[in-house]
Design an enzyme around this catalytic site. Structure first.
Site, PDB file in Angstrom:
ATOM      1  N   ASP A 147      -6.399   3.986  -5.374  1.00  0.00           N
ATOM      2  CA  ASP A 147      -7.064   3.882  -4.076  1.00  0.00           C
ATOM      3  C   ASP A 147      -7.832   5.189  -3.890  1.00  0.00           C
ATOM      4  OD1 ASP A 147      -6.989   1.885  -1.680  1.00  0.00           O
ATOM      5  OD2 ASP A 147      -6.809   3.840  -0.723  1.00  0.00           O
TER       6      ASP A 147
ATOM      7  N   LYS B 172       0.850  -1.188   0.000  1.00  0.00           N
ATOM      8  CA  LYS B 172       0.000   0.000   0.000  1.00  0.00           C
ATOM      9  C   LYS B 172       0.880   1.230   0.000  1.00  0.00           C
ATOM     10  CE  LYS B 172      -4.521   0.618   0.004  1.00  0.00           C
ATOM     11  NZ  LYS B 172      -5.478  -0.263  -0.681  1.00  0.00           N
TER      12      LYS B 172
END
Length: 417
Positions: free
Chosen positions: A145, A105
């Site tokens: 995202d 991430k």
């Protein structure tokens, strides 16, 4: 919303699952920590010639099952611990749907609405340049995202290919179709949320026809999940975004609400027949299905006592704290966890990566059929674990499946050095 540390929430969820697994304590501890976290300070020239700095991160949590995989978010609330937690959730998300990835991430601490498109491009390319040595088709494959999308992924791909003097469309997913993206990717997270809701309603013997639905967060995932649930016959009675929530017990047309938000920037003020209130009020409405589709920690232990939904399907990452899970479990409210429900995004990202490697594009029909197969198989595996081990809730069942798969991959490979 609570200030619960998301990384601590992840570790608590893993501890809960470990009680039902035969995993050594030292192995479990390894699975609770990221393998590496890159922390950056980006210095970028603004349109007026001044230099502005931004904190940025990339966490690579676990690579036992394949290349690290996970999105990049632009948000003023991005922190090191948040990125670590999200990379961990991704590692177990890819495991629960059984696709050959680890977890990663990334994020930049900024509010993208405060910057021009040219400034955002320079910020994105600066970030891409810094993470370039750590990403690659077989190393770490980023994706969109919160507040990022095809545009940013295209910039990262171009930066990487330019600096590496190569063509590598599989270095990143969530790209535009013209840049090597996959059909069906934009709708994937909302579609998997719909599949998960459909499967849990079927498992519980509930009828989706005329079921009342509230969706917190009317962005990409939330609005698409709402539309697809409406197509199944459900009645969407409440939705929200960062500006507030709207409610109509008679329901409303999800497509019209999306068009209104696109035109005005908000769902608030949709029409005179809707009641407007706050996000917290939406989360406690008496509905058959609640879909939290915003940011993490939306429901804490205190608010969980007031939740009236029969079923919760998590479209967002980490919208419930561990305390909220405990309360909802005691109250008999079933929660389909994020690592399964919203796994459509990473699953179709995997399909995109496969297509990039093959230099062959699938039809949208094939993408959606393959996605349905992956999500339903994962749901069945979760239910098998839930029933076979007499587990307290579906989240623990999903983590039991996921952690066991990561442990098997680790132990099968051995430890080096």
């Amino acid at each position: 919303m609570t200030d619960t540390n998301p990384f601590e929430s992840l570790q608590e969820q893993l501890d809960d699952a470990s009680e039902y697994l035969d995993v050594r304590e030292d192995v479990l501890e390894r699975l609770k920590q990221p393998e590496r976290v890159l922390e950056l300070t980006l210095s970028v020239e603004m349109d007026d010639g001044t230099i502005e700095t931004f904190d940025a991160y990339r966490s690579q949590f676990n690579g036992d099952r394949g290349p690290y995989k996970g999105g990049i978010r632009y948000h003023p609330g991005v922190t090191r611990d948040e990125v670590k937690a999200l990379s961990g959730w991704m590692a177990y998300k890819t495991a629960v749907v059984d696709i050959p990835y680890g977890g990663g991430k990334g994020g930049i601490e900024l509010d993208p609405s405060e910057y021009s498109e040219s400034e955002l491009e320079r910020i994105t390319r600066s970030f891409a340049e810094e993470i370039r040595p750590f990403i690659g088709e077989d190393k770490d494959v980023p994706a969109p995202d919160v507040n990022t999308g095809q545009r940013e992924m295209n910039w990262i791909k171009d930066t990487y290919e330019t600096l590496e003097n190569t063509t590598a469309p599989g270095v990143i997913t969530g790209k535009a179709l013209e840049n090597g993206g996959s059909k069906g990717r934009v709708e994937a997270t909302g579609r998997s949320t719909m599949f998960a809701a459909r499967e849990v309603f079927d498992y519980l013997g509930k009828d989706m026809e005329e079921a009342t639905v509230a969706v917190q967060g009317y962005g990409n995932a939330g609005s698409i999940a709402a539309r697809l649930l409406e197509d199944l016959g459900a009645n969407v009675v409440a939705v929200s975004d960062s500006s507030g929530a709207i409610y109509n017990p008679e329901g409303f047309d999800t497509r019209q609400v999306k068009e209104f938000k696109r035109d005005t920037g908000s769902v608030a003020g949709y029409d005179r027949t809707t009641e407007e209130f706050g996000n917290e009020d939406l989360l406690t409405l008496d509905v058959d299905l609640l879909v939290p589709a915003a940011l993490e920690n939306a429901i804490d232990g205190g608010l969980a006592h007031d939740v009236q939904a029969d079923v919760i399907v998590e479209a967002a990452n980490g919208p419930l704290t561990p305390d909220a899970d405990d309360v909802l479990t005691e109250r008999g409210i079933h929660v389909v966890p994020d690592i399964l429900a919203n796994a459509g995004g990473v699953t179709v990202s995997y399909f995109e990566w496969v297509q990039n490697r093959q230099r062959f594009q699938w039809t949208e029909e094939r993408v959606n059929e393959e996605l349905e197969s992956v999500i339903t198989d994962a749901f069945d595996a979760m239910i098998d674990a839930y029933e076979a081990n007499d587990l307290p809730n579906l989240r623990t069942a999903a983590y039991v499946v996921a952690v066991q798969r990561v442990v098997d991959a680790y132990e099968g490979s051995g430890s080096w050095p």
